[in-house]
Write a protein that holds these residues in place. Structure first.
Motif, short mmCIF file in Angstrom:
data_model
loop_
_atom_site.label_atom_id
_atom_site.label_comp_id
_atom_site.label_asym_id
_atom_site.label_seq_id
_atom_site.Cartn_x
_atom_site.Cartn_y
_atom_site.Cartn_z
N HIS A 118 0.88 -1.17 0.00
CA HIS A 118 0.00 0.00 0.00
C HIS A 118 0.91 1.22 0.00
O HIS A 118 1.63 1.47 0.97
N HIS A 119 0.91 1.96 -1.11
CA HIS A 119 1.87 3.05 -1.31
C HIS A 119 1.12 4.36 -1.52
O HIS A 119 0.39 4.52 -2.49
N LYS A 120 1.32 5.30 -0.58
CA LYS A 120 0.71 6.62 -0.65
C LYS A 120 1.76 7.63 -1.10
O LYS A 120 2.88 7.62 -0.60
N HIS A 121 1.38 8.51 -2.03
CA HIS A 121 2.26 9.55 -2.56
C HIS A 121 1.58 10.89 -2.29
O HIS A 121 0.49 11.14 -2.81
N PHE A 122 2.22 11.75 -1.50
CA PHE A 122 1.64 13.05 -1.15
C PHE A 122 2.48 14.18 -1.75
O PHE A 122 3.72 14.11 -1.74
N PHE A 123 1.83 15.24 -2.23
CA PHE A 123 2.49 16.40 -2.80
C PHE A 123 1.94 17.64 -2.10
O PHE A 123 0.73 17.84 -2.08
N GLU A 124 2.85 18.43 -1.55
CA GLU A 124 2.44 19.60 -0.78
C GLU A 124 3.25 20.81 -1.25
O GLU A 124 4.48 20.78 -1.26
N THR A 125 2.56 21.88 -1.65
CA THR A 125 3.23 23.09 -2.10
C THR A 125 3.95 23.74 -0.93
O THR A 125 3.41 23.83 0.18
N THR A 126 5.19 24.17 -1.19
CA THR A 126 5.97 24.92 -0.20
C THR A 126 6.36 26.26 -0.82
O THR A 126 6.08 26.51 -1.99
N GLU A 127 7.04 27.09 -0.06
CA GLU A 127 7.47 28.39 -0.58
C GLU A 127 8.47 28.25 -1.72
O GLU A 127 8.57 29.13 -2.57
N THR A 128 9.21 27.15 -1.74
CA THR A 128 10.26 26.99 -2.75
C THR A 128 10.04 25.81 -3.69
O THR A 128 10.95 25.41 -4.40
N GLY A 129 8.86 25.24 -3.69
CA GLY A 129 8.59 24.13 -4.58
C GLY A 129 7.55 23.20 -4.03
O GLY A 129 6.46 23.62 -3.64
N VAL A 130 7.90 21.91 -3.95
CA VAL A 130 6.96 20.88 -3.53
C VAL A 130 7.65 19.92 -2.55
O VAL A 130 8.78 19.50 -2.79
N LYS A 131 6.95 19.60 -1.50
CA LYS A 131 7.40 18.55 -0.59
C LYS A 131 6.66 17.28 -1.01
O LYS A 131 5.42 17.24 -1.02
N MET A 132 7.42 16.26 -1.37
CA MET A 132 6.83 14.98 -1.77
C MET A 132 7.12 13.97 -0.67
O MET A 132 8.27 13.81 -0.24
N THR A 133 6.08 13.29 -0.22
CA THR A 133 6.21 12.28 0.82
C THR A 133 5.65 10.97 0.31
O THR A 133 4.54 10.93 -0.24
N ASP A 134 6.42 9.91 0.46
CA ASP A 134 5.97 8.56 0.13
C ASP A 134 5.86 7.77 1.43
O ASP A 134 6.78 7.81 2.25
N ILE A 135 4.76 7.07 1.58
CA ILE A 135 4.57 6.18 2.73
C ILE A 135 4.14 4.83 2.18
O ILE A 135 3.11 4.72 1.51
N VAL A 136 4.96 3.83 2.44
CA VAL A 136 4.67 2.47 1.99
C VAL A 136 4.48 1.58 3.20
O VAL A 136 5.32 1.55 4.10
N HIS A 137 3.37 0.88 3.23
CA HIS A 137 3.16 -0.22 4.19
C HIS A 137 3.22 -1.50 3.38
O HIS A 137 2.60 -1.58 2.31
N TYR A 138 3.99 -2.45 3.87
CA TYR A 138 4.09 -3.72 3.14
C TYR A 138 4.20 -4.88 4.12
O TYR A 138 4.58 -4.71 5.28
#
Length: 155
Positions: free
Chosen positions: A95-115
Motif C-alpha cells: 500500500h503506497h501513498k504519494h503526497f504532494f504539498e506546495t511549499t514556498e520553494t517548490g513541492v514537498k513529496m512524501t511517500d509512505i509504503v506499508h508492506y
C-alpha cells in the motif's frame, strides 16, 4: 501478519503542476526505477493516472528472477496525492501513498509504503536480510533520479 513501513520525504524545485504531471504518468516509473531491476511496463492503457487504473509490469529484483506485478491506483486527487496497491506480486500486502504539498520553494513529496511479506517467520527473516535493504536502495535510487530530473536544472 507483520507490517513494515517506509517513509521518505523529498523537496522538489518545481511547481505542483510539474510534479503532478511527472508522477501521474505511469510511464515515468521506469525512469525512477534502477536499471538493474529490469523494470518493464506491460500495460497501463496510456492514460494519465485515475482511480481504478491497473498497471502491469515485470521486474527482476533479485538474482535475475522475473516477477510479474499488478498494481491498482485506488485514489487519485490531482496535485495532492494518489495511492497504489498491489493486486498481485511479491508482497502479501503493498500500500503506497504519494503526497504532494506546495511549499514556498517548490513541492514537498512524501511517500509512505506499508508492506507485508508472505511466508510468516521466513518472510520476517527475508525482510531483515534482503527486502528492507533492497527497498531502501530502490528509494535511494529514486531520490537521486528525482534530484537529477528536477533539482539540478539551471534556473
Amino acid at each position: 501478519m507483520k507490517l513494515y513501513k517506509i517513509e521518505t520525504t523529498q523537496h522538489i524545485n518545481a511547481s505542483i503542476e510539474e510534479c503532478w504531471d511527472f508522477f501521474s504518468s505511469p510511464k515515468n516509473l521506469q525512469t525512477i526505477t534502477p536499471d538493474t531491476m529490469r523494470f518493464e511496463i506491460l500495460d497501463f492503457d496510456n492514460k494519465r493516472m485515475y482511480p481504478g487504473q491497473i498497471i502491469t509490469y515485470t521486474l527482476k529484483p533479485l538474482l535475475g528472477i522475473k516477477i510479474s506485478w499488478a498494481t491498482e491506483i485506488t485514489v487519485s486527487v490531482e496535485n495532492h496525492y494518489f495511492v497504489d496497491i498491489q493486486l498481485s506480486g511479491p508482497y502479501k500486502l503493498w500500500h503506497h501513498k504519494h503526497f504532494f504539498e506546495t511549499t514556498e520553494t517548490g513541492v514537498k513529496m512524501t511517500d509512505i509504503v506499508h508492506y507485508a511479506l508472505p511466508f510468516g517467520y521466513l518472510g520476517r527473516i527475508m525482510n531483515k536480510l534482503v527486502v528492507a535493504n533492497k527497498l531502501k536502495a530502490i528509494f535511494n535510487y529514486r531520490y537521486s533520479k528525482i534530484e537529477e530530473h528536477f533539482n539540478t536544472k539551471v534556473q
